[in-house]
Design a protein around this motif. Structure first.
Motif, PDB file in Angstrom:
ATOM      1  N   ALA A  93       0.963  -0.727   0.162  1.00 56.95           N
ATOM      2  CA  ALA A  93       0.205  -0.463  -0.274  1.00 56.95           C
ATOM      3  C   ALA A  93       0.493   0.944  -0.391  1.00 56.95           C
ATOM      4  CB  ALA A  93      -0.823  -0.315   1.514  1.00 56.95           C
ATOM      5  N   SER A  94       0.334   2.426  -0.139  1.00 59.09           N
ATOM      6  CA  SER A  94       0.961   3.795  -0.578  1.00 59.09           C
ATOM      7  C   SER A  94       0.557   4.642   0.355  1.00 59.09           C
ATOM      8  CB  SER A  94       1.018   4.005  -2.132  1.00 59.09           C
ATOM      9  OG  SER A  94       0.868   5.652  -2.585  1.00 59.09           O
ATOM     10  N   ILE A  95       1.225   5.752   0.457  1.00 60.76           N
ATOM     11  CA  ILE A  95       0.818   7.120   1.862  1.00 60.76           C
ATOM     12  C   ILE A  95      -0.139   8.365   1.031  1.00 60.76           C
ATOM     13  CG2 ILE A  95       2.990   8.670   1.321  1.00 60.76           C
ATOM     14  CD1 ILE A  95       0.020   8.582   4.148  1.00 60.76           C
ATOM     15  N   LEU A  96       0.604   7.664  -0.396  1.00 57.54           N
ATOM     16  CA  LEU A  96       0.148   8.349  -2.012  1.00 57.54           C
ATOM     17  C   LEU A  96      -1.482   7.886  -2.410  1.00 57.54           C
ATOM     18  CD1 LEU A  96       2.700   9.245  -4.205  1.00 57.54           C
ATOM     19  CD2 LEU A  96       1.712  11.307  -2.613  1.00 57.54           C
ATOM     20  N   GLY A  97      -1.471   6.283  -2.111  1.00 62.39           N
ATOM     21  CA  GLY A  97      -2.889   5.711  -2.853  1.00 62.39           C
ATOM     22  C   GLY A  97      -3.776   6.526  -1.148  1.00 62.39           C
ATOM     23  N   ALA A  98      -3.395   6.717  -0.152  1.00 67.19           N
ATOM     24  CA  ALA A  98      -3.981   7.070   1.221  1.00 67.19           C
ATOM     25  C   ALA A  98      -5.014   8.597   1.027  1.00 67.19           C
ATOM     26  CB  ALA A  98      -3.676   7.102   2.418  1.00 67.19           C
ATOM     27  N   ILE A  99      -3.618   9.412   0.470  1.00 69.76           N
ATOM     28  CA  ILE A  99      -4.249  10.628   0.196  1.00 69.76           C
ATOM     29  C   ILE A  99      -5.256  10.654  -1.123  1.00 69.76           C
ATOM     30  CG2 ILE A  99      -3.118  13.476  -0.508  1.00 69.76           C
ATOM     31  CD1 ILE A  99      -0.544  12.186   0.903  1.00 69.76           C
ATOM     32  N   ASP A 100      -4.751   9.892  -2.508  1.00 63.91           N
ATOM     33  CA  ASP A 100      -5.057   9.869  -2.774  1.00 63.91           C
ATOM     34  C   ASP A 100      -6.798   9.547  -2.780  1.00 63.91           C
ATOM     35  OD1 ASP A 100      -6.597   9.657  -6.133  1.00 63.91           O
ATOM     36  OD2 ASP A 100      -6.081   8.015  -6.045  1.00 63.91           O
ATOM     37  N   GLU A 101      -7.375   8.275  -2.367  1.00 66.11           N
ATOM     38  CA  GLU A 101      -8.181   7.956  -1.047  1.00 66.11           C
ATOM     39  C   GLU A 101      -9.043   8.763  -0.740  1.00 66.11           C
ATOM     40  OE1 GLU A 101     -11.639   5.166  -0.393  1.00 66.11           O
ATOM     41  OE2 GLU A 101     -10.190   4.793  -1.995  1.00 66.11           O
ATOM     42  N   TYR A 108      -7.878   2.301  -5.093  1.00 71.81           N
ATOM     43  CA  TYR A 108      -8.928   1.701  -6.055  1.00 71.81           C
ATOM     44  C   TYR A 108      -9.929   0.711  -5.168  1.00 71.81           C
ATOM     45  CZ  TYR A 108      -5.841   5.386  -8.944  1.00 71.81           C
ATOM     46  OH  TYR A 108      -5.477   6.517  -9.144  1.00 71.81           O
ATOM     47  N   LEU A 109      -9.683   0.537  -4.402  1.00 70.02           N
ATOM     48  CA  LEU A 109     -10.345  -0.434  -3.871  1.00 70.02           C
ATOM     49  C   LEU A 109     -12.162   0.140  -3.600  1.00 70.02           C
ATOM     50  CD1 LEU A 109      -7.840  -1.410  -1.464  1.00 70.02           C
ATOM     51  CD2 LEU A 109      -8.174  -3.247  -3.147  1.00 70.02           C
ATOM     52  N   PRO A 110     -12.610  -0.790  -2.820  1.00 68.18           N
ATOM     53  CA  PRO A 110     -13.215  -0.319  -2.033  1.00 68.18           C
ATOM     54  C   PRO A 110     -13.532   0.479  -0.461  1.00 68.18           C
ATOM     55  CG  PRO A 110     -14.129  -2.292  -2.861  1.00 68.18           C
ATOM     56  CD  PRO A 110     -12.642  -2.293  -3.012  1.00 68.18           C
ATOM     57  N   PHE A 111     -13.957   1.294  -0.323  1.00 68.81           N
ATOM     58  CA  PHE A 111     -13.312   2.437   0.733  1.00 68.81           C
ATOM     59  C   PHE A 111     -13.431   1.365   2.065  1.00 68.81           C
ATOM     60  CE2 PHE A 111     -16.915   3.180   2.588  1.00 68.81           C
ATOM     61  CZ  PHE A 111     -16.258   4.450   3.542  1.00 68.81           C
ATOM     62  N   GLY A 112     -13.932   0.491   1.980  1.00 65.65           N
ATOM     63  CA  GLY A 112     -14.323   0.297   3.244  1.00 65.65           C
ATOM     64  C   GLY A 112     -12.831  -0.788   3.991  1.00 65.65           C
ATOM     65  N   LEU A 113     -12.303  -1.204   2.342  1.00 68.64           N
ATOM     66  CA  LEU A 113     -11.320  -2.109   2.443  1.00 68.64           C
ATOM     67  C   LEU A 113     -10.105  -1.164   2.248  1.00 68.64           C
ATOM     68  CD1 LEU A 113     -10.553  -4.833   1.659  1.00 68.64           C
ATOM     69  CD2 LEU A 113     -10.683  -5.091  -0.451  1.00 68.64           C
ATOM     70  N   SER A 114     -10.208  -0.719   1.686  1.00 70.37           N
ATOM     71  CA  SER A 114      -9.121   0.460   2.070  1.00 70.37           C
ATOM     72  C   SER A 114      -8.813   0.499   3.163  1.00 70.37           C
ATOM     73  CB  SER A 114      -8.912   2.248   0.893  1.00 70.37           C
ATOM     74  OG  SER A 114     -10.013   2.655   1.735  1.00 70.37           O
ATOM     75  N   ILE A 115     -10.122   1.037   4.272  1.00 74.13           N
ATOM     76  CA  ILE A 115      -9.202   1.201   5.450  1.00 74.13           C
ATOM     77  C   ILE A 115      -8.715   0.426   6.335  1.00 74.13           C
ATOM     78  CG2 ILE A 115     -10.460   1.971   7.677  1.00 74.13           C
ATOM     79  CD1 ILE A 115     -12.879   3.788   6.559  1.00 74.13           C
ATOM     80  N   LYS A 171     -25.969   9.694  -7.657  1.00 77.86           N
ATOM     81  CA  LYS A 171     -25.876   8.328  -7.280  1.00 77.86           C
ATOM     82  C   LYS A 171     -24.769   7.645  -8.180  1.00 77.86           C
ATOM     83  CE  LYS A 171     -30.879   8.822  -6.686  1.00 77.86           C
ATOM     84  NZ  LYS A 171     -31.898   8.260  -7.504  1.00 77.86           N
ATOM     85  N   ARG A 172     -24.159   7.733  -8.913  1.00 76.00           N
ATOM     86  CA  ARG A 172     -23.798   7.036  -9.716  1.00 76.00           C
ATOM     87  C   ARG A 172     -22.130   7.284  -9.099  1.00 76.00           C
ATOM     88  NH1 ARG A 172     -22.007   6.251 -16.152  1.00 76.00           N
ATOM     89  NH2 ARG A 172     -20.696   4.683 -15.700  1.00 76.00           N
ATOM     90  N   GLY A 173     -22.175   8.879  -8.803  1.00 76.09           N
ATOM     91  CA  GLY A 173     -20.938   9.211  -8.294  1.00 76.09           C
ATOM     92  C   GLY A 173     -20.318   8.515  -7.206  1.00 76.09           C
ATOM     93  N   VAL A 174     -21.346   8.371  -6.581  1.00 73.78           N
ATOM     94  CA  VAL A 174     -21.728   7.856  -4.651  1.00 73.78           C
ATOM     95  C   VAL A 174     -21.014   6.572  -4.937  1.00 73.78           C
ATOM     96  CG1 VAL A 174     -22.322   7.375  -2.942  1.00 73.78           C
ATOM     97  CG2 VAL A 174     -22.882   9.630  -3.840  1.00 73.78           C
ATOM     98  N   LYS A 175     -21.917   5.172  -5.754  1.00 70.79           N
ATOM     99  CA  LYS A 175     -21.805   4.207  -5.604  1.00 70.79           C
ATOM    100  C   LYS A 175     -20.250   4.080  -6.459  1.00 70.79           C
ATOM    101  CE  LYS A 175     -25.688   3.138  -7.304  1.00 70.79           C
ATOM    102  NZ  LYS A 175     -26.776   2.697  -8.487  1.00 70.79           N
ATOM    103  N   ILE A 176     -20.092   4.250  -7.614  1.00 66.96           N
ATOM    104  CA  ILE A 176     -18.385   3.801  -7.836  1.00 66.96           C
ATOM    105  C   ILE A 176     -17.524   4.764  -7.149  1.00 66.96           C
ATOM    106  CG2 ILE A 176     -16.492   4.717  -9.903  1.00 66.96           C
ATOM    107  CD1 ILE A 176     -18.532   4.923 -11.527  1.00 66.96           C
ATOM    108  N   ASN A 177     -17.605   5.801  -6.571  1.00 67.61           N
ATOM    109  CA  ASN A 177     -16.191   6.542  -5.703  1.00 67.61           C
ATOM    110  C   ASN A 177     -16.144   5.758  -4.313  1.00 67.61           C
ATOM    111  OD1 ASN A 177     -15.631   8.311  -7.018  1.00 67.61           O
ATOM    112  ND2 ASN A 177     -16.772   9.835  -7.063  1.00 67.61           N
ATOM    113  N   LEU A 178     -17.417   5.548  -3.755  1.00 65.36           N
ATOM    114  CA  LEU A 178     -17.397   4.235  -2.676  1.00 65.36           C
ATOM    115  C   LEU A 178     -16.841   2.548  -3.270  1.00 65.36           C
ATOM    116  CD1 LEU A 178     -20.280   5.545  -0.423  1.00 65.36           C
ATOM    117  CD2 LEU A 178     -17.611   6.454  -0.173  1.00 65.36           C
TER     118      LEU A 178
END
Length: 158
Positions: A13-21, A106-113, A51-58
């Motif tokens: 994983a990456s700190i820049l990835g966390a910032i990106d998220e 680039y993962l579901p936000f819960g998985l990125s946590i 609605k599409r933006g919420v789904k895809i981003n999360l």
């Protein structure tokens, strides 16, 4: 993106990835969610893209462009809250030992946590980014004071 790829080249994983998220995906998701909540004030097309933006981003990140039209319409309120969300969430990530909050957008936000070693701090940064931009979108829509006509076009109140 190239810096994130370089940082993640070993499969970690990456700190820049966390910032990106936090600063891109969750800020965009918060703006789009704020639009969905205030959907009665927006045109049908705006609600659909939100609605599409919420789904895809999360769920998989990387549809930040969904928020751009709304940021453009409200350059002070929505943009201001978006910048605030980015600044606060990044400060949370870098506050103490940033190597403990490595993640990816680039993962579901819960998985990125869950991917992060310090899940509590990563969750706080994600929640802050989402909530701050959400509030900005809701306030932006209220201040903008629009009503939807029958054909889905926007007419400003006088």
């Amino acid at each position: 993106l190239p810096l994130i790829l370089i940082e993640m080249e070993r499969g970690e994983a990456s700190i820049l990835g966390a910032i990106d998220e936090c600063t891109l995906c969750l800020v965009s998701a918060g703006i789009c969610a704020g639009n969905v909540v205030t959907s009665m004030m927006l045109a049908d097309g705006d609600v659909a893209i939100s609605k599409r933006g919420v789904k895809i981003n999360l769920l998989c990140g990387d549809f930040i462009e969904a928020a751009y039209p709304f940021m453009e319409r409200s350059p002070v309120i929505v943009n201001g809250f978006a910048y605030l969300a980015c600044g606060i969430s990044t400060e949370i990530l870098f506050y103490n030992r940033p190597e403990e909050v490595l993640s990816s957008a680039y993962l579901p936000f819960g998985l990125s946590i869950v991917l992060s070693e310090d899940m509590g701090r990563m969750a706080l940064a994600c929640g802050t980014a989402f909530a701050t931009s959400f509030v900005g979108a809701v306030l932006g829509n209220i201040v903008r004071g629009v009503e939807v006509e029958d054909r889905g076009r926007i007419k400003k109140n006088k």
